[in-house]
Each structure stands twice: as C-alpha cells, then as structure tokens.
Scaffold this active site. Structure first.
Site, PDB file in Angstrom:
ATOM      1  CB  CYS A 135      -0.864   0.003   1.242  1.00  0.00           C
ATOM      2  SG  CYS A 135      -1.735  -1.562   1.455  1.00  0.00           S
TER       3      CYS A 135
ATOM      4  NE  ARG B 295       4.117   1.605  -1.837  1.00  0.00           N
ATOM      5  CZ  ARG B 295       5.202   1.450  -1.060  1.00  0.00           C
ATOM      6  NH1 ARG B 295       6.280   2.155  -1.327  1.00  0.00           N
ATOM      7  NH2 ARG B 295       5.216   0.620  -0.055  1.00  0.00           N
TER       8      ARG B 295
ATOM      9  CD1 TRP C 117      -1.185  -6.017  -2.401  1.00  0.00           C
ATOM     10  CD2 TRP C 117      -1.487  -5.184  -4.439  1.00  0.00           C
ATOM     11  NE1 TRP C 117      -0.942  -7.026  -3.302  1.00  0.00           N
ATOM     12  CE2 TRP C 117      -1.129  -6.542  -4.558  1.00  0.00           C
ATOM     13  CE3 TRP C 117      -1.729  -4.461  -5.598  1.00  0.00           C
ATOM     14  CZ2 TRP C 117      -0.999  -7.193  -5.786  1.00  0.00           C
ATOM     15  CZ3 TRP C 117      -1.606  -5.102  -6.821  1.00  0.00           C
ATOM     16  CH2 TRP C 117      -1.251  -6.448  -6.918  1.00  0.00           C
TER      17      TRP C 117
ATOM     18  CG  ASN D 262       2.248  -1.114   3.401  1.00  0.00           C
ATOM     19  OD1 ASN D 262       1.750  -2.164   2.997  1.00  0.00           O
ATOM     20  ND2 ASN D 262       3.401  -0.660   2.976  1.00  0.00           N
ATOM     21  N   GLY D 263       0.636  -3.528   5.394  1.00  0.00           N
ATOM     22  CA  GLY D 263       1.212  -4.740   5.988  1.00  0.00           C
ATOM     23  C   GLY D 263       0.125  -5.698   6.434  1.00  0.00           C
TER      24      GLY D 263
ATOM     25  CD  GLU E 251      10.959 -18.457 -13.694  1.00  0.00           C
ATOM     26  OE1 GLU E 251      10.159 -19.061 -14.427  1.00  0.00           O
ATOM     27  OE2 GLU E 251      10.916 -17.225 -13.504  1.00  0.00           O
TER      28      GLU E 251
ATOM     29  CE  LYS F  87      11.466 -14.076 -14.452  1.00  0.00           C
ATOM     30  NZ  LYS F  87      10.519 -15.006 -14.883  1.00  0.00           N
TER      31      LYS F  87
ATOM     32  CD  GLU G 271       9.573 -13.494 -18.882  1.00  0.00           C
ATOM     33  OE1 GLU G 271       8.532 -12.835 -18.882  1.00  0.00           O
ATOM     34  OE2 GLU G 271      10.080 -13.990 -17.862  1.00  0.00           O
TER      35      GLU G 271
ATOM     36  CG  HIS H 234      17.760 -39.210 -23.914  1.00  0.00           C
ATOM     37  ND1 HIS H 234      17.917 -40.534 -24.249  1.00  0.00           N
ATOM     38  CD2 HIS H 234      17.861 -39.160 -22.562  1.00  0.00           C
ATOM     39  CE1 HIS H 234      18.055 -41.255 -23.163  1.00  0.00           C
ATOM     40  NE2 HIS H 234      18.023 -40.458 -22.122  1.00  0.00           N
TER      41      HIS H 234
ATOM     42  CE  LYS I 215       3.806  -8.775 -13.295  1.00  0.00           C
ATOM     43  NZ  LYS I 215       4.998  -9.622 -13.106  1.00  0.00           N
TER      44      LYS I 215
HETATM   45  C1  AGP Z   1       6.837 -14.430 -16.064  1.00  0.00           C
HETATM   46  O1  AGP Z   1       8.135 -13.848 -16.004  1.00  0.00           O
HETATM   47  C2  AGP Z   1       6.115 -14.100 -17.349  1.00  0.00           C
HETATM   48  N1  AGP Z   1       5.883 -12.680 -17.364  1.00  0.00           N
HETATM   49  C3  AGP Z   1       4.908 -14.965 -17.647  1.00  0.00           C
HETATM   50  O2  AGP Z   1       5.422 -16.243 -17.940  1.00  0.00           O
HETATM   51  C4  AGP Z   1       3.866 -15.134 -16.512  1.00  0.00           C
HETATM   52  O3  AGP Z   1       4.403 -15.910 -15.492  1.00  0.00           O
HETATM   53  C5  AGP Z   1       2.667 -15.857 -17.109  1.00  0.00           C
HETATM   54  O4  AGP Z   1       2.123 -15.027 -18.117  1.00  0.00           O
HETATM   55  C6  AGP Z   1       1.581 -16.171 -16.058  1.00  0.00           C
HETATM   56  O5  AGP Z   1       1.114 -14.963 -15.519  1.00  0.00           O
HETATM   57  P1  AGP Z   1       0.200 -15.052 -14.198  1.00  0.00           P
HETATM   58  O6  AGP Z   1       1.062 -15.634 -13.119  1.00  0.00           O
HETATM   59  O7  AGP Z   1      -0.215 -13.637 -13.934  1.00  0.00           O
HETATM   60  O8  AGP Z   1      -0.979 -15.949 -14.508  1.00  0.00           O
END
Ligand code: AGP
Length: 612
Positions: free
Chosen positions: A2, A27, A74, A100-101, A484, A488, A491, A507, A607
């Site tokens: 928040c 935020r 939030w 906040n918290g 992962e 990253k 992306e 394989h 996002k």
């Molecule tokens: C994560 O770095 C990516 N931006 C993307 O893979 C994300 O995790 C995926 O789109 C799922 O999003 P969500 O967790 O909001 O459902």
C-alpha cells in the site's frame, strides 16, 4: 504494498496528500482514501478503484484543512471495496488509521474489541487498530502517541501505521515494524510516507524510522520514541534521487527492486501460517478433513513462470502428502479430455489472476466437477473470484513484467499446501511439519545472503553479454529452476535459452554443444538424491565438448569442471528452488541491462496476458 502519506503544515492538506498518493501509484493498488484533520471532526473520503474515483468523490464542499493522512490499498484481508478502503475509523468517527502490511493477530483483537462493544464496518485487519487506539487514547488522557506505543505492543505481524485524531488534528502519529516509513522534514511542515517518492517534490530532507519506532509530527517539528517512550535521535539524511528513481526505491529498475524485495515477500507469505500446535494454518482452503483425505489427484494449471512453480509443487506435494500431482500448461489442458472427478483438486496458479489461458482452463475443470483452489497475488481478481478457495501470496504488487518475487511466493504457497495436505492426511506429524516450516522461515535470511554477494555475478554476466544462446540444466527440483532461468533469459535478453532435465542431455540436446557454448548447471541439492554426481557428469560431458559451465551449487558441495561456481546457502533439497532461482534472476536481469533492453517492459510481453 500500500501507499501511505501524511501531511501537517500551512498548505491545504489535500494537495500534498493527493499528489503524494499519485507518486505512489506505481506500487499498485485497488482503492484509495484520505482523512483530513479539522477541529473536532475528521473529513473522510474513500473509494474502490483508482485515485481518480477518490478525487471525483471529493466534493466542492471540501473543508480547508492543514493536516491529514492518505492511503492507496493493495487488498490483502478483504476485497477492494469502498468499505474496506482505508482510512478506518473508531466508532466516534474522530480517529482515523491507515495501514500497510499484515496484522497477524487481528482476529483475536477484533473479537476482544467487539466484546468491549466496538462495532466493525469492514473485513480488514486494519480496522481493529482504529478501535484499539481509540480505547488506549482514552486511557492515556488523549495522548495519541502514547496510545500508539501501547497498541503496537499487542500487535503481531509486519505493518506501517498512521493515525490522526480530530481533537488534535495537526498531530499525526506513525509507527513501523518490518514495513517502511520515512519522515519528510519541511519548513514549517512535515510529511510521513511509505517512501520518499511521495514528498520528494516538497523536501529532500528525510529521516528513516527504525523498527518499532513511533514518530509524532506537527508543523513545527517531529518526535521519535521507542515503544517505551524513550526519545530516539532522528537520523536525518539528504535524498539524492529524482522522483522516478524514488519510485524504484533507488534501484535502476522495478525488476531489481522486486528481486531485492524477495526476502520480505517470502517472509510475508509465511507470516501467521504455523499454529501453536505446529499445524499449518490454511483455513482459506475451505476443504473439509474428509475432502482432503479423499483426495485422489491434484492438477496444477498455470502458464509461464507460474507453471514452473507448479512443477515444483509436484515434487513437494507428492513427497510430503503422497497425493498424485499432474502439472498442466493451462492452454493445453483447456482442450484435453482430462480425467477429473470429485476427488480431484485443481490448483490454478496466477500472479495477476487475469491470465485468460489459466482462467479458461479453470472453467473447463469446473465443468468437469473439480474443486478449484487459486494461488494468486492479486486480491479479488477474476481467477480467485471463480475459484472455490484462494490462497493469496503476499508478494505485493509486481510491476516488472518478468516475474520474480511473485514466483518465489507461489512456490512458498504450494509448499504450504503440501504440508497442510500431509498433516491433514496424517502422512506427516506435527514435528515433521514444524521442522520443514522452520527451514522455510530461514529462507528470507538466506535470500538476503545471496543478494549481498550478487555483484560478482552481475560482473560475470556482463562478460557473457555477447552470447547468443545459453542452455540450463537441472535435475529433480533443479529442473523447474533450470526452465525458469531459461524463461527469464528469453524474456529479458531476447536470446535463445533453453532448460533441460540433466538426464535428457544425451537424448538429443547435447548435439547443441560446441566450442564456447555457455551452459548453466543447477546442481541438485543435498546428497539424499545422489544426483549431484550425475549432474557433475553432465558438466563434464558438455565441458568435454567445449562448453563453458557456470554451476549453481550449495555452499560446501563438491564441484568439478565448472568455469565459474555460484555458491548459495544450503537448505533442504525440496526448498532449494527458492534460493537457486535468485542467481538466475540476477543473471537474466544483468544480461538485459548489458544488452540495453527495456528491463521492466520487455518487447512483445504483457504483465497480464488476458487473451488466449
Ligand atoms: C513471467 O516472467 C512471465 N511474465 C509470464 O510467464 C507469466 O508468469 C505468465 O504469463 C503467467 O502470468 P500469471 O502468473 O499472472 O498468470
């Protein structure tokens, strides 16, 4: 998290308050409100939604006042509604609190206050503090600062609180515990805020508050004490950031800030989850003991990074709770005739709670009769609303498109689910649960330890900025970590990156290895799996074909064949993904910076992917 602002001084308070809240919008929030101090009465307005909704509600009869507090919320406890928006008031309407918290013991506090005749309006944990402060202020002869000092002694959790009372509207009292609060020192005016971005346009003189310190601000000065009322000397400092840097807390990008927020995010997600009998507290799962015991299968639905959290869930839940777990890419599951019945629990993992692929897969599973549990970071978003139960992570708003702290808290959430199922099914006893929970509680400090030694890794990463491909290898729970790490890097650095199970190398993927190939090997954790030798064989296999290998390994683990070794603290094997992921996040971040990419908003990405 928040946004919090407080102002007292000669200006019309509404201006620095609204401008301050606007500076804190980054935020992330879902409601906003203010309380203005006028003699004998507070003027309070609060609205769900964006700041514009609040401003529209501030009618023309707004009183001219010179003090007040403001908040962007939030949502954690209680959805984003007008009623749950802050400030929260006592029953007289003369004392307002913003927060906040997380107040961990608010339910017992609320019960005691209701027993003393207080009437509650909202579902929030914060409102309990308003009623508690009202009682204590009275017993301290109207001294709000003394009331705050005593109130905090009975609160558990992590919080920043501001309070104002109509009897002395020029006085604002604040306190912090494991949550930020800074003082802005002006000329004949003073400010309080969650971070300096809120008042940086008015003053660059600030005072950072320490743990459990209570601050009282008036137009002519400030006073800081500890909880026993002993004076604390303010430690003033000059703010050197501009407004944009201030929103990132001085970090170059939101992503780096969020990487460094991970210790707190993990700690906040664990807060209040262990009962006094060493039982995991997950009441929000809304599953009867019979339903838990009759569970035959769990299906995890997710996308991207959340899918990798689901893969880790499989290792943990099957190991601890002995329940079969299938992990499904949501967009694929949606079009499959999966086997679902009343003994199937579907766990939909989503940071945003709005990912269309995951939502559509969840709807498909519901039609087939499954119970749906959401693991989500965004209160009252669509996926939790369409689920039978929701376990919220407490990562706070994640601004950068590339998920970091949300991922770690998703993994913590599925660990908690695994332990809860194990104890409820009688597969693990309370001592075993307690032992693992204690190890989880050590993770925030271990993440801090990694982050304190991150500079050499950032420098090493820059030396690889010209690479055009990186392979990631891992085994057991190190395999989802490798995936992962590869995601990253894709992306953020817009480069080819691929994660493999170490055993799969021979394989096919080993054909990719040539002189100078860069490989990152995520060593399994702890010898109980006997996989470290196999992973080190993988390292030798790729090295023999000319690869340069960076190995992520626990302190003390034997490593051979690596060109570089990144050490991380040791932890029980199944918990290690929380630690091993952090260097890979930093590697991807630094590669993006070295390549001049838009770190927080990488090309082509959103996002929240709200289309199928
Ligand atoms: C994560 O770095 C990516 N931006 C993307 O893979 C994300 O995790 C995926 O789109 C799922 O999003 P969500 O967790 O909001 O459902």
């Amino acid at each position: 998290m928040c946004g919090i602002v407080g102002y007292t001084g000669p200006q019309s308070a509404i201006t620095p308050l609204i401008e301050g809240l606007r500076r804190l919008e980054y935020r992330g929030y879902d409601s906003a409100g203010i309380a203005l101090g006028t003699p004998n009465k507070l003027f309070v307005e609060k609205r769900a939604g964006k700041l514009g909704n609040l401003e529209a509600a501030l009618n023309a009869t707004l009183p001219l006042t010179h003090s007040g507090i403001g908040h962007t919320r939030w949502a954690t406890h209680g959805g984003p509604t007008d009623r749950n928006a802050h400030p929260h008031l006592d029953n007289e309407g003369k004392l307002a609190v913003i927060h906040n918290g997380i107040i961990e013991n608010y339910t017992q506090l609320k019960a005691e206050l209701i027993g003393r005749g207080h009437k509650f309006e909202s579902e929030t944990d914060t409102e309990s503090v308003a009623h508690l402060l009202s009682d204590l202020r009275r017993s301290h002869g109207g001294d709000l600062s003394a009331a705050m000092r005593e109130a905090v002694k009975s609160l558990r959790g992590s919080f920043t609180l501001l309070a104002i009372h109509a009897d002395a509207p020029e006085v604002i009292v604040g306190v912090r515990r494991n949550s930020p609060l800074v003082v802005g020192l002006g000329k004949g005016e003073n400010f309080l805020a969650s971070d300096v971005a809120a008042f940086i346009d008015y003053t660059k003189r600030a005072v950072e508050l320490g743990q459990d310190e209570v601050v009282t601000i008036r137009p002519d000065g400030i006073e800081i004490t500890d909880l026993d009322g002993n004076a604390v000397k303010p430690k003033e400092y000059a703010i050197t950031w501009d407004a944009s840097a201030a929103q990132k807390g001085g970090y170059q990008h939101f992503m780096l800030k969020e990487i460094f927020e991970q210790p707190k995010a993990v700690a906040d997600t664990l807060l209040g989850r262990l009962g006094k009998n060493n039982e995991i507290l997950l009441d929000e799962l809304h599953l009867t003991k019979e339903e838990v015991r009759s569970l035959k299968k769990i299906i995890v639905l997710a996308c991207g990074t959340a899918y990798h959290a689901g893969m880790i869930a499989k290792y943990a839940i099957e190991n601890w709770a002995k329940v079969a777990v299938e992990v499904e890419v949501a967009s694929e599951f949606r079009y499959r005739d999966s086997v679902i019945d009343k003994d199937t629990l579907v766990i939909a993992i989503s940071q945003s709670g709005e990912t269309m692929d995951t939502l559509m897969a969840l709807r498909h599973a519901k039609v087939e009769g499954a119970k749906i549990l959401a693991v989500c970071n965004t209160n009252s978003s669509t996926i939790p609303r369409e689920s039978d139960a929701v376990l919220y992570t407490h990562a706070g708003p994640e601004i950068a498109v590339a998920s970091t702290k949300a991922f770690l808290t998703q993994v913590v959430a599925v660990y908690l689910i695994g332990l809860y199922l194990a104890q409820t099914r009688g597969v693990m006893d309370s001592d075993e649960v307690r032992e693992i929970f204690d190890s989880m509680n050590e993770l925030p400090a271990k993440i801090e330890q990694i982050l304190e030694t991150v500079e050499p890794l950032r420098e090493l990463t820059r030396s690889f900025a010209k690479e055009n491909s990186v392979l990631f290898l891992g085994r057991n729970v190190g395999f989802p970590v490798a995936l992962e790490g590869a995601l990253k890097l894709k992306e953020l650095a817009y480069m080819h990156a691929e994660g493999f199970a170490g055993g799969e190398l021979k394989h096919g993927p080993i054909a990719l290895i040539e002189e100078g190939s860069l490989v990152i090997a995520v060593l399994p954790f702890g010898h109980e799996y006997g996989l470290d030798e196999k992973m080190l064989s993988n390292v030798q296999e790729v090295k023999a074909r000319g690869a340069k290998v960076i190995v992520i390994a626990e302190e003390g683990a034997e490593v051979t064949g690596a060109a570089h070794t990144i050490r991380i603290p040791s932890a029980p094997a199944l918990l290690q993904p929380i630690l091993a992921t952090v260097p890979l996040q930093v590697f991807a971040y630094e590669m993006a910076v070295a390549r001049g990419n838009d770190v927080d908003q990488p090309r082509n990405l959103a996002k929240s992917v709200t289309v199928e």
